[in-house]
Design an enzyme around this catalytic site. Structure first.
Site, PDB file in Angstrom:
ATOM      1  CE1 TYR A 163       1.848  -6.861  -5.581  1.00  0.00           C
ATOM      2  CE2 TYR A 163       3.607  -7.474  -7.083  1.00  0.00           C
ATOM      3  CZ  TYR A 163       3.033  -6.559  -6.233  1.00  0.00           C
ATOM      4  OH  TYR A 163       3.643  -5.356  -6.024  1.00  0.00           O
ATOM      5  CE  LYS A 191      -9.401   1.093   3.577  1.00  0.00           C
ATOM      6  NZ  LYS A 191      -9.104   2.423   4.191  1.00  0.00           N
ATOM      7  CG  ASP A 204      -6.505   4.357   5.502  1.00  0.00           C
ATOM      8  OD1 ASP A 204      -6.331   3.470   6.356  1.00  0.00           O
ATOM      9  OD2 ASP A 204      -7.611   4.904   5.321  1.00  0.00           O
ATOM     10  CG  ASP A 250       4.936  -3.084  -4.343  1.00  0.00           C
ATOM     11  OD1 ASP A 250       6.176  -3.119  -4.380  1.00  0.00           O
ATOM     12  OD2 ASP A 250       4.233  -2.550  -5.235  1.00  0.00           O
ATOM     13  CG  ASP A 262       8.792   1.452  -3.222  1.00  0.00           C
ATOM     14  OD1 ASP A 262       9.393   0.378  -3.023  1.00  0.00           O
ATOM     15  OD2 ASP A 262       8.689   1.983  -4.338  1.00  0.00           O
TER      16      ASP A 262
HETATM   17  C1  IPM Z   1       9.274  -5.025  -5.508  1.00  0.00           C
HETATM   18  C2  IPM Z   1       8.974  -4.571  -6.910  1.00  0.00           C
HETATM   19  C3  IPM Z   1       8.205  -5.693  -7.615  1.00  0.00           C
HETATM   20  C4  IPM Z   1       6.924  -5.911  -6.836  1.00  0.00           C
HETATM   21  C5  IPM Z   1       7.918  -5.415  -9.111  1.00  0.00           C
HETATM   22  C6  IPM Z   1       9.183  -5.142  -9.883  1.00  0.00           C
HETATM   23  C7  IPM Z   1       7.128  -6.523  -9.730  1.00  0.00           C
HETATM   24  O1  IPM Z   1       8.262  -3.379  -6.900  1.00  0.00           O
HETATM   25  O2  IPM Z   1       9.990  -6.033  -5.346  1.00  0.00           O
HETATM   26  O3  IPM Z   1       8.796  -4.380  -4.577  1.00  0.00           O
HETATM   27  O4  IPM Z   1       5.943  -5.176  -7.048  1.00  0.00           O
HETATM   28  O5  IPM Z   1       6.903  -6.815  -6.000  1.00  0.00           O
HETATM   29 MG    MG Z   2       8.013  -2.527  -4.982  1.00  0.00          MG
END
Ligand code: IPM
Ligand code: MG
Length: 363
Positions: free
Chosen positions: A146, A195, A227, A251, A255
């Site tokens: 990032y 990884k 993975d 990240d 999710d």
């Molecule tokens: C998160 C989001 C952010 C990230 C984006 C919006 C930049 O996906 O907070 O997980 O990738 O960190």
């Molecule tokens: Mg995210």
């Protein structure tokens, strides 16, 4: 005590959900004798509209001078050309990256917990859910891909894009310490995800995490390749307590972890620096499609406010009271649309906030 809170309502449903979290905090203040002084600042699309950039230096400075930051959500429809037909560093999400970096918020804590009341929404089979799961993803937030150098240019006549993944041992050590500290207060298990079969940054990660682990003999450490971790999350989520990982892996895995709870509208998060300062926000986005309709689920933001009280203000009892209030309201069968199921009563954003605030101090 009087606490200074910077509030960033942001875009989309942000203002509505933040309003409910403030409602609950104010009730906590009245019941327990604290006062919260809020200063609102703009970030994301609304800041672009007002100032042409997603985060101003003044907004950042206001946040820096406070005890904690409460954030709703930023960003909008990518079809919104006003916010998205510009350079990537001027888009709403760039404000989020800038505030993370600007405030040194390297430790991102994302709990993923299966509420028994919401088990029906979990996409996993019953035999996989077993006794449920309760994990925390500790994601490094200010390093790695990032924030590494990046460019796109022609190399030998071929368009080439480069993103750099860098970690130094200090960055790894400080996030590992946070991971072990939190594990110590939970079920004392850290799964460090990397990884290391491919990446040098992961091999350094593993070495440093092992060094830190020596200082926490009561915490069990295992290493897992990313993975495999993605697979294990949907095969046996109950095995995880604290998942410790770098920025990009965190990240993606966070999710996935939120998806298996079946209710992203319930998940809070905290992003902290070395001290007690932190930024607290729901794990979900700005949901522009339902903005302003009193439909959004404010619970993730309300639970983020609970994390704020716990981590930045040291108000454990007050945080417990909010979490308990949320459970009680769910147990009584109240649901926002996103977590609605048969036999429950559907309520809007603001009623959900009222119900939860109403429980604080009532028993
Ligand atoms: C998160 C989001 C952010 C990230 C984006 C919006 C930049 O996906 O907070 O997980 O990738 O960190
Ligand atoms: Mg995210």
């Amino acid at each position: 005590m009087n606490y200074k809170i910077t509030v960033i309502p942001g875009d989309g449903i942000g203002p509505e959900i933040v309003r409910e979290a403030k409602k609950v905090m104010d009730k906590v203040g009245r019941v327990y004798g604290h006062s919260f002084g809020y200063t609102e600042v703009l970030m994301g699309g609304c800041s672009i509209d007002a100032y042409g950039i997603p985060l101003t230096e003044e907004a950042l400075e206001t946040a820096r001078r406070s005890d904690a930051v409460l954030l709703g959500a930023v960003g909008g429809d990518v079809g919104n050309s006003r916010w998205y037909d510009v350079a990537p560093n001027l888009r709403p999400e760039a404000g989020l990256l800038a505030i993370r970096k600007g405030l040194g918020l390297f430790a991102n804590i994302r709990p993923a917990y299966l509420y028994r009341e919401l088990e029906g929404a979990c996409p996993l089979k019953k035999e996989i859910i077993g006794d449920g799961f309760d994990m925390v993803i500790m994601r490094e937030l200010t390093g790695g891909l990032y924030f590494g150098d990046r460019y796109t240019r022609e190399v030998d006549g071929v368009m080439t894009a480069v993103d750099t993944l860098t970690y130094n041992e200090k960055e790894i050590r400080r996030i590992a310490v946070k991971g072990f500290e939190i594990a110590r207060k939970r079920r004392r298990k850290v799964t460090s995800v990397d990884k290391a079969n491919v990446l040098d940054s992961s091999r350094l990660w593993r070495r440093v995490v092992e060094e830190v682990a020596k200082e926490y003999p009561e915490v069990e450490l295992t290493h897992m390749l990313v993975d495999n971790c993605a697979m294990q999350l949907v095969m046996n989520p109950g095995q995880f307590d604290v998942i410790l990982t770098e920025n990009m892996f965190g990240d993606i895995l966070s999710d996935e972890a939120s998806m298996i709870t079946g209710s992203i509208g319930m998940l809070s998060s905290a992003s902290m620096n070395e001290s007690r300062f932190g930024l607290y926000e729901p794990s979900h986005g700005s949901a522009p499609d339902i903005a302003g309709k009193d439909m959004a689920n404010p619970i993730a933001t309300i639970l983020s406010a609970a994390m704020l009280l716990r981590y930045s203000c040291d108000l454990d009892q007050e945080a417990d009271a909010i979490e308990k209030a949320v459970r009680e309201v769910l147990a009584e069968g109240y649901r926002t649309g996103d977590i609605m199921s048969r036999g429950c009563e559907q309520v809007g954003t603001s009623s959900m906030g009222d119900l939860i605030a109403g429980k604080i101090g009532s028993t």
